[in-house]
Motif scaffolding. Structure first.
Motif, PDB file in Angstrom:
ATOM      1  N   ARG A 146     -10.295  -3.336   0.405  1.00  0.00           N
ATOM      2  CA  ARG A 146     -10.108  -3.896  -0.944  1.00  0.00           C
ATOM      3  C   ARG A 146     -10.062  -2.797  -2.010  1.00  0.00           C
ATOM      4  NH1 ARG A 146     -14.063  -7.781   0.715  1.00  0.00           N
ATOM      5  NH2 ARG A 146     -13.169  -9.879   0.939  1.00  0.00           N
ATOM      6  N   ALA A 147     -10.727  -1.694  -1.754  1.00  0.00           N
ATOM      7  CA  ALA A 147     -10.784  -0.598  -2.731  1.00  0.00           C
ATOM      8  C   ALA A 147      -9.505   0.238  -2.755  1.00  0.00           C
ATOM      9  CB  ALA A 147     -11.985   0.298  -2.433  1.00  0.00           C
ATOM     10  N   GLU A 148      -8.600   0.014  -1.803  1.00  0.00           N
ATOM     11  CA  GLU A 148      -7.316   0.723  -1.834  1.00  0.00           C
ATOM     12  C   GLU A 148      -6.598   0.382  -3.145  1.00  0.00           C
ATOM     13  OE1 GLU A 148      -5.761   2.869   0.402  1.00  0.00           O
ATOM     14  OE2 GLU A 148      -7.718   2.959   1.398  1.00  0.00           O
ATOM     15  N   PRO A 149      -6.009   1.382  -3.815  1.00  0.00           N
ATOM     16  CA  PRO A 149      -5.474   1.168  -5.172  1.00  0.00           C
ATOM     17  C   PRO A 149      -4.479   0.020  -5.306  1.00  0.00           C
ATOM     18  CG  PRO A 149      -5.558   3.507  -4.666  1.00  0.00           C
ATOM     19  CD  PRO A 149      -5.927   2.789  -3.401  1.00  0.00           C
ATOM     20  N   ARG A 150      -3.680  -0.246  -4.285  1.00  0.00           N
ATOM     21  CA  ARG A 150      -2.646  -1.279  -4.404  1.00  0.00           C
ATOM     22  C   ARG A 150      -2.992  -2.554  -3.627  1.00  0.00           C
ATOM     23  NH1 ARG A 150       2.203   0.702  -6.542  1.00  0.00           N
ATOM     24  NH2 ARG A 150       3.297  -1.057  -5.611  1.00  0.00           N
TER      25      ARG A 150
ATOM     26  N   LEU B 219       0.825  -1.213   0.000  1.00  0.00           N
ATOM     27  CA  LEU B 219       0.000   0.000   0.000  1.00  0.00           C
ATOM     28  C   LEU B 219       0.859   1.263   0.000  1.00  0.00           C
ATOM     29  CD1 LEU B 219      -2.852  -0.884   2.542  1.00  0.00           C
ATOM     30  CD2 LEU B 219      -2.957  -0.944   0.040  1.00  0.00           C
ATOM     31  N   ALA B 220       1.999   1.190   0.677  1.00  0.00           N
ATOM     32  CA  ALA B 220       2.888   2.355   0.765  1.00  0.00           C
ATOM     33  C   ALA B 220       3.745   2.528  -0.483  1.00  0.00           C
ATOM     34  CB  ALA B 220       3.778   2.231   1.996  1.00  0.00           C
ATOM     35  N   GLY B 221       3.685   1.569  -1.409  1.00  0.00           N
ATOM     36  CA  GLY B 221       4.495   1.658  -2.617  1.00  0.00           C
ATOM     37  C   GLY B 221       5.974   1.454  -2.363  1.00  0.00           C
ATOM     38  N   ALA B 222       6.301   0.650  -1.359  1.00  0.00           N
ATOM     39  CA  ALA B 222       7.700   0.413  -0.994  1.00  0.00           C
ATOM     40  C   ALA B 222       8.410  -0.422  -2.060  1.00  0.00           C
ATOM     41  CB  ALA B 222       7.770  -0.304   0.352  1.00  0.00           C
TER      42      ALA B 222
ATOM     43  N   ILE C 153     -18.174  -5.277   9.339  1.00  0.00           N
ATOM     44  CA  ILE C 153     -16.915  -5.876   8.889  1.00  0.00           C
ATOM     45  C   ILE C 153     -16.910  -5.973   7.370  1.00  0.00           C
ATOM     46  CG2 ILE C 153     -15.529  -7.988   8.859  1.00  0.00           C
ATOM     47  CD1 ILE C 153     -16.342  -8.494  11.739  1.00  0.00           C
ATOM     48  N   ASP C 154     -18.020  -6.398   6.808  1.00  0.00           N
ATOM     49  CA  ASP C 154     -18.122  -6.567   5.361  1.00  0.00           C
ATOM     50  C   ASP C 154     -17.839  -5.253   4.633  1.00  0.00           C
ATOM     51  OD1 ASP C 154     -18.691  -8.279   3.132  1.00  0.00           O
ATOM     52  OD2 ASP C 154     -20.652  -7.322   2.951  1.00  0.00           O
ATOM     53  N   ARG C 155     -18.430  -4.164   5.095  1.00  0.00           N
ATOM     54  CA  ARG C 155     -18.208  -2.862   4.455  1.00  0.00           C
ATOM     55  C   ARG C 155     -16.765  -2.392   4.646  1.00  0.00           C
ATOM     56  NH1 ARG C 155     -23.739  -2.170   6.028  1.00  0.00           N
ATOM     57  NH2 ARG C 155     -23.138  -1.505   8.123  1.00  0.00           N
ATOM     58  N   TRP C 156     -16.216  -2.626   5.825  1.00  0.00           N
ATOM     59  CA  TRP C 156     -14.830  -2.240   6.130  1.00  0.00           C
ATOM     60  C   TRP C 156     -13.840  -2.990   5.235  1.00  0.00           C
ATOM     61  CZ3 TRP C 156     -11.663  -5.677   9.368  1.00  0.00           C
ATOM     62  CH2 TRP C 156     -10.463  -5.119   9.808  1.00  0.00           C
ATOM     63  N   LEU C 157     -14.029  -4.293   5.087  1.00  0.00           N
ATOM     64  CA  LEU C 157     -13.159  -5.059   4.193  1.00  0.00           C
ATOM     65  C   LEU C 157     -13.288  -4.560   2.757  1.00  0.00           C
ATOM     66  CD1 LEU C 157     -13.647  -8.688   5.586  1.00  0.00           C
ATOM     67  CD2 LEU C 157     -11.655  -7.199   5.894  1.00  0.00           C
ATOM     68  N   GLY C 158     -14.493  -4.163   2.376  1.00  0.00           N
ATOM     69  CA  GLY C 158     -14.688  -3.596   1.043  1.00  0.00           C
ATOM     70  C   GLY C 158     -13.907  -2.307   0.854  1.00  0.00           C
ATOM     71  N   ARG C 159     -13.872  -1.473   1.886  1.00  0.00           N
ATOM     72  CA  ARG C 159     -13.096  -0.230   1.792  1.00  0.00           C
ATOM     73  C   ARG C 159     -11.605  -0.530   1.653  1.00  0.00           C
ATOM     74  NH1 ARG C 159     -17.254   1.535   5.356  1.00  0.00           N
ATOM     75  NH2 ARG C 159     -16.148   0.889   7.241  1.00  0.00           N
TER      76      ARG C 159
ATOM     77  N   ARG D 100      -9.991   7.043   9.172  1.00  0.00           N
ATOM     78  CA  ARG D 100      -9.030   6.756   8.107  1.00  0.00           C
ATOM     79  C   ARG D 100      -8.295   5.451   8.398  1.00  0.00           C
ATOM     80  NH1 ARG D 100      -3.814   8.199   9.451  1.00  0.00           N
ATOM     81  NH2 ARG D 100      -3.620   9.205  11.487  1.00  0.00           N
ATOM     82  N   LEU D 101      -7.738   4.889   7.345  1.00  0.00           N
ATOM     83  CA  LEU D 101      -7.000   3.630   7.434  1.00  0.00           C
ATOM     84  C   LEU D 101      -5.706   3.824   8.214  1.00  0.00           C
ATOM     85  CD1 LEU D 101      -6.907   0.652   6.260  1.00  0.00           C
ATOM     86  CD2 LEU D 101      -5.456   1.607   4.458  1.00  0.00           C
ATOM     87  N   THR D 102      -5.466   2.932   9.184  1.00  0.00           N
ATOM     88  CA  THR D 102      -4.213   2.946   9.943  1.00  0.00           C
ATOM     89  C   THR D 102      -3.685   1.517  10.059  1.00  0.00           C
ATOM     90  OG1 THR D 102      -5.147   2.572  12.161  1.00  0.00           O
ATOM     91  CG2 THR D 102      -5.111   4.866  11.341  1.00  0.00           C
ATOM     92  N   ILE D 103      -2.540   1.398  10.719  1.00  0.00           N
ATOM     93  CA  ILE D 103      -1.974   0.063  10.917  1.00  0.00           C
ATOM     94  C   ILE D 103      -2.865  -0.812  11.790  1.00  0.00           C
ATOM     95  CG2 ILE D 103       0.423   0.662  10.444  1.00  0.00           C
ATOM     96  CD1 ILE D 103       0.881   0.797  13.504  1.00  0.00           C
ATOM     97  N   ALA D 104      -3.773  -0.221  12.555  1.00  0.00           N
ATOM     98  CA  ALA D 104      -4.729  -1.041  13.306  1.00  0.00           C
ATOM     99  C   ALA D 104      -5.596  -1.849  12.342  1.00  0.00           C
ATOM    100  CB  ALA D 104      -5.600  -0.159  14.196  1.00  0.00           C
ATOM    101  N   ASP D 105      -6.035  -1.218  11.272  1.00  0.00           N
ATOM    102  CA  ASP D 105      -6.850  -1.906  10.264  1.00  0.00           C
ATOM    103  C   ASP D 105      -6.015  -2.895   9.458  1.00  0.00           C
ATOM    104  OD1 ASP D 105      -9.369  -0.091  10.483  1.00  0.00           O
ATOM    105  OD2 ASP D 105      -7.715   1.307  10.184  1.00  0.00           O
ATOM    106  N   ILE D 106      -4.814  -2.486   9.074  1.00  0.00           N
ATOM    107  CA  ILE D 106      -3.940  -3.356   8.288  1.00  0.00           C
ATOM    108  C   ILE D 106      -3.636  -4.629   9.063  1.00  0.00           C
ATOM    109  CG2 ILE D 106      -1.598  -3.537   7.333  1.00  0.00           C
ATOM    110  CD1 ILE D 106      -1.862  -0.536   6.577  1.00  0.00           C
ATOM    111  N   SER D 107      -3.500  -4.505  10.368  1.00  0.00           N
ATOM    112  CA  SER D 107      -3.265  -5.677  11.204  1.00  0.00           C
ATOM    113  C   SER D 107      -4.530  -6.514  11.361  1.00  0.00           C
ATOM    114  CB  SER D 107      -2.753  -5.232  12.578  1.00  0.00           C
ATOM    115  OG  SER D 107      -2.423  -6.337  13.383  1.00  0.00           O
ATOM    116  N   ALA D 108      -5.631  -5.864  11.698  1.00  0.00           N
ATOM    117  CA  ALA D 108      -6.851  -6.603  12.037  1.00  0.00           C
ATOM    118  C   ALA D 108      -7.504  -7.284  10.842  1.00  0.00           C
ATOM    119  CB  ALA D 108      -7.851  -5.663  12.709  1.00  0.00           C
ATOM    120  N   CYS D 109      -7.314  -6.758   9.654  1.00  0.00           N
ATOM    121  CA  CYS D 109      -7.991  -7.339   8.488  1.00  0.00           C
ATOM    122  C   CYS D 109      -7.318  -8.596   7.967  1.00  0.00           C
ATOM    123  CB  CYS D 109      -8.076  -6.304   7.360  1.00  0.00           C
ATOM    124  SG  CYS D 109      -6.520  -6.033   6.443  1.00  0.00           S
ATOM    125  N   ALA D 110      -6.086  -8.856   8.380  1.00  0.00           N
ATOM    126  CA  ALA D 110      -5.221  -9.781   7.651  1.00  0.00           C
ATOM    127  C   ALA D 110      -5.780 -11.190   7.501  1.00  0.00           C
ATOM    128  CB  ALA D 110      -3.845  -9.831   8.316  1.00  0.00           C
TER     129      ALA D 110
END
Length: 211
Positions: free
Chosen positions: A190-194, A24-27, A182-188, A154-164
């Motif tokens: 998934r919609a992240e460009p990367r 997501l960060a384009g690293a 949860i379903d809507r949150w996972l959809g958001r 907004r999206l943070t590392i809390a979400d990146i961790s919890a969704c995995a």
């Protein structure tokens, strides 16, 4: 060679946490496949990489880090994305990050492993872990009914961790429609460009043949 080297494998939600942030960060990053299912993490060679015998491990220059939460914290420091703007927000992010590691990932990951990868699992044990996972899913769904992301708007590392682990819904035997927030949150997410599914982002799917 890429700037960041991530040791991991596709079936691990914990590895996906670090991989998803990097993507997501384009690293500038690459993976080093860890053959978990053939016992690599239990070898003396791997224990020299990580004494805990776990993945993920992140290498950046001379630095080597393990534990997904520590890696995510470091990546926020490096990239300045998906982190906090003040002390109060940092504490809220950490609150959900620690809860994820202790409850959500712990129960969900164990349940999925027993259901999908373990050769034989006692039915009562499986049912107990399902019950514990469902309890964590209810907490998550409740919070996401109050805020679009775990720590706010907004999206943070809390979400990146919890969704995995939640993108493995087929292996969990769950439809997130039962948990609409949860379903809507996972959809958001998934919609992240990367965004990419863990099986598309990390090596080792399907499970390698047993040696």
């Amino acid at each position: 060679m890429a700037e960041y080297l991530l040791y991991g494998f596709a079936q691990s939600g914990n590895c996906y946490k670090a991989a998803l942030y990097l993507e997501l960060a384009g690293a500038d990053w690459q993976t080093r496949f860890v053959d978990y299912f053939n016992g690599e993490t239990r070898t003396a060679e791997y224990r020299r990489i990580n004494v805990m015998g776990e993945a993920p491990v992140l290498e950046h220059g001379d630095l080597r880090l393990s534990q997904s939460a520590v890696i995510l914290d470091y990546l926020v420091e490096r990239f300045g994305r998906y982190g906090w703007t003040d002390g109060a927000e940092r504490r809220e992010i950490l609150r959900w990050l620690f809860w994820d590691n202790h409850k959500l990932t712990s129960y969900t990951g164990t349940y999925r492993f027993l259901r999908t990868f373990a050769p034989a699992t006692d039915k009562a044990v499986l049912e107990e872990f399902r019950k514990r996972a469902e309890g964590a899913w209810k907490v998550l769904d409740t919070q996401l009914g109050q805020t679009p992301y775990l720590a706010g708007d907004r999206l943070t590392i809390a979400d990146i961790s919890a969704c995995a682990y939640l993108f493995f819904e087929d292996e969990l035997g769950v439809s997130w429609v039962q948990y609409p927030n949860i379903d809507r949150w996972l959809g958001r997410i998934r919609a992240e460009p990367r965004w990419r599914h863990p099986y598309a982002l990390l090596p080792g799917h399907p499970v390698p043949a047993r040696k």
